[in-house]
Design an enzyme around this catalytic site. Sequence first.
Site, PDB file in Angstrom:
ATOM      1  N   GLU A 102      31.373  37.366  37.027  1.00  6.71           N
ATOM      2  CA  GLU A 102      32.815  37.139  37.141  1.00  6.71           C
ATOM      3  C   GLU A 102      33.219  36.121  36.095  1.00  6.71           C
ATOM      4  OE1 GLU A 102      34.334  35.783  40.953  1.00  6.71           O
ATOM      5  OE2 GLU A 102      36.383  36.137  40.253  1.00  6.71           O
ATOM      6  N   CYS A 122      37.148  37.553  42.950  1.00  6.82           N
ATOM      7  CA  CYS A 122      38.595  37.464  43.184  1.00  6.82           C
ATOM      8  C   CYS A 122      39.403  37.808  41.939  1.00  6.82           C
ATOM      9  CB  CYS A 122      38.966  36.071  43.660  1.00  6.82           C
ATOM     10  SG  CYS A 122      38.340  35.688  45.291  1.00  6.82           S
ATOM     11  N   ASN A 168      37.656  43.931  46.415  1.00  3.65           N
ATOM     12  CA  ASN A 168      36.601  42.917  46.398  1.00  3.65           C
ATOM     13  C   ASN A 168      36.354  42.370  47.791  1.00  3.65           C
ATOM     14  OD1 ASN A 168      34.828  40.797  45.566  1.00  3.65           O
ATOM     15  ND2 ASN A 168      36.570  39.404  45.586  1.00  3.65           N
ATOM     16  N   GLU A 169      37.209  41.435  48.180  1.00  6.71           N
ATOM     17  CA  GLU A 169      36.963  40.715  49.429  1.00  6.71           C
ATOM     18  C   GLU A 169      38.145  40.918  50.363  1.00  6.71           C
ATOM     19  OE1 GLU A 169      36.436  36.443  48.955  1.00  6.71           O
ATOM     20  OE2 GLU A 169      34.269  36.736  48.982  1.00  6.71           O
TER      21      GLU A 169
END
Length: 663
Positions: free
Chosen positions: A51, A250, A381-382
């Site tokens: 990331e 994120c 993603n989350e």
Amino acid sequence: MILNTLKKQGVLALLAGGFFCNGTVAQQELIVDLSEKIAPIQPTMYGIFFEDINFAADGGLYAELVKNRSFEFELPMMGWKEPNSDRHSFNNNSGIAAPVKYMNDSGNENFCRVTVKDASGYEMINEGFRGMGIKEGDTYNLSLEAKKFTGDITKIIVQLLDENGKVIGETSVVPESSEWKTYDGKLVATSTAEKAQLKITFEGTGEIDLDMISLFPQDTWKGRKNGLRKDLVQLLDDLNPGFLRFPGGCIVEGRTLAQRYQWKKTVGPVEERPSLINRWNTEFAHRLAPDYFQSFGLGFFEYFQLSEDMGAEPLPILSCGIACQFNTGELVPMEDLDPYVQDALDLIEFANGSTETPWGKVREDMGHPETFNMKYIGVGNEQWGPEYMERYKVFNAAIKEKYPDIIIVSGSGPFPDGDYFEYGMKELKKIGAEIIDEHYYKSPEWFKENATRYDSYDRNGPKIFAGEYAAQSVAIASPDNKNNWDTALAEAAFMTGLERNAEVVHLTSYAPLMAHAEGWQWTPDLIWFNNLKAYGTPNYYVQKLFSTNSGTDLFSVKENGEALTGQHDLYATAVTDSKTGEVIVKLVNTSGESQEINLNFIGSKISGKGEIVTLMKGDLTAENSFEAPQNIAPETEEIRIKGSKIRITLPAYSLNVVKILKK
Ligand code: AHR
């Protein structure tokens, strides 16, 4: 060396026969049963999570040395100094940086217009990413776009300055056109500097427009022009990763939907890729980085290429139409979701489509007519809650309809338990999700206690991607977290549980991956670097020992018929490797005392030769550093075995990898 010392002290004994050299009789008998294979170890078992956080891309892996090279930051002159701008100025003689705006087809909007009024000169200096790392004798490639506007600026002089302002490299270009033109030059560094700067001065007078002022080391990973930082990629490649997950994290989601990662804006000519604020820019008040933007010089093509270079499966994760739920949680209305889904379909075409397809053609134009053979795609993603499930189902249906063989990775939210997790798992199981991504940033104790986490997972349910994990020495996202031996050892204990459950766990990756020593936002991280150097943390070496010894098939290692999951602070897993013919047993001793064990191999004969690789430190607070990068690093010792048993003393606080050839 440590092992030798221990041997001399009689602490370590590797003997064929029935007793230790210090005379102690082994107490614990561990049976490695090679008669019954439990499951294959997936080639993707140990991978890496990349990331662009902590300056991992711009300022890190992407070797560009000029920050804000095309004046696209929110403050267009951020990163640039104009020491004598009272005499000569940017635009309209205002003395204030105000690059002229223009539009082109690509949306790359800004350039800067320099006015040089007299021979005393105007200068602009780029500060780099907390400076520029320059190495004596190395060559640096300069390129810049220029357009003469008025008057006659006859020369652009480009110099590297060290920390004291001394010139340590120089080149110049002669602008000749009133149209945009790219000019190239080379600088050879006369000395090394960790915090060099790039100074630009001019000869002649008039106005000249500048854009894409770029400086790269010539010596990049695989020698690719304007490519990646070699030492950093080497550290990644050394992990022998089974997959590369990109671009986050994120960052995929963005704080708002407008700030989400859009892969289509990261491919094609670099100068046409529009910059975007990095969502970690001001995320943490304690680690502000207002100068953190994404140039996308490291974009999706480069990620695929990097995966290919390392023999890792590419695993891109895309926005599912929900901005980061820790920030705005902005939702794209369901009726407007199509473009997001289309992005996923087009990405598969970009990676795998023939050169006859529109996106396959883009890949070909970038120099890669062969497909990237992408097998996985992550949706979201989350994310959590019904909003995620609703959107995920649309992606799932569309991707499976067009590309039934592509494996979809779904997310279970940011936590490994609790309401979000329970809900996500329940719903994803209902719809037959293939691979579910779990994240855990927890204490070292949690990691040790959770070595059994996957023992009870349904063998016929979704497969697990332990996609982000790292033991936190203080608390999640605390700036005081350390990459110390305590965290690394706890992760090693936990990883035996991942490996023992290879039937269920198919992919795993530590997170975050990299951090600039001055530009970080989040700690702990697997690899730390500055502008000149990089080192692997103890956590890195744990990852490396697992990933380079992953084996191909799982077998059992038991004590009194039980897997070792922390009984008397011991954790263990056993695999064989069909390529090398080895049996590999990983043993973690989290106790402060050394432990004596007797490894007994049954079900297959083992040869008399082998080795033991040990990662250990008596001090749980110990770390690696730029000054002592190998303070905690593996050491290898050859072993000779007679028969089917070996006796080993596992040092206090150690990870041990025993490797023996099968007969
Ligand atoms: O790894 C840092 C962040 O932690 C990731 O971006 C996010 O997915 C998680 O919350």
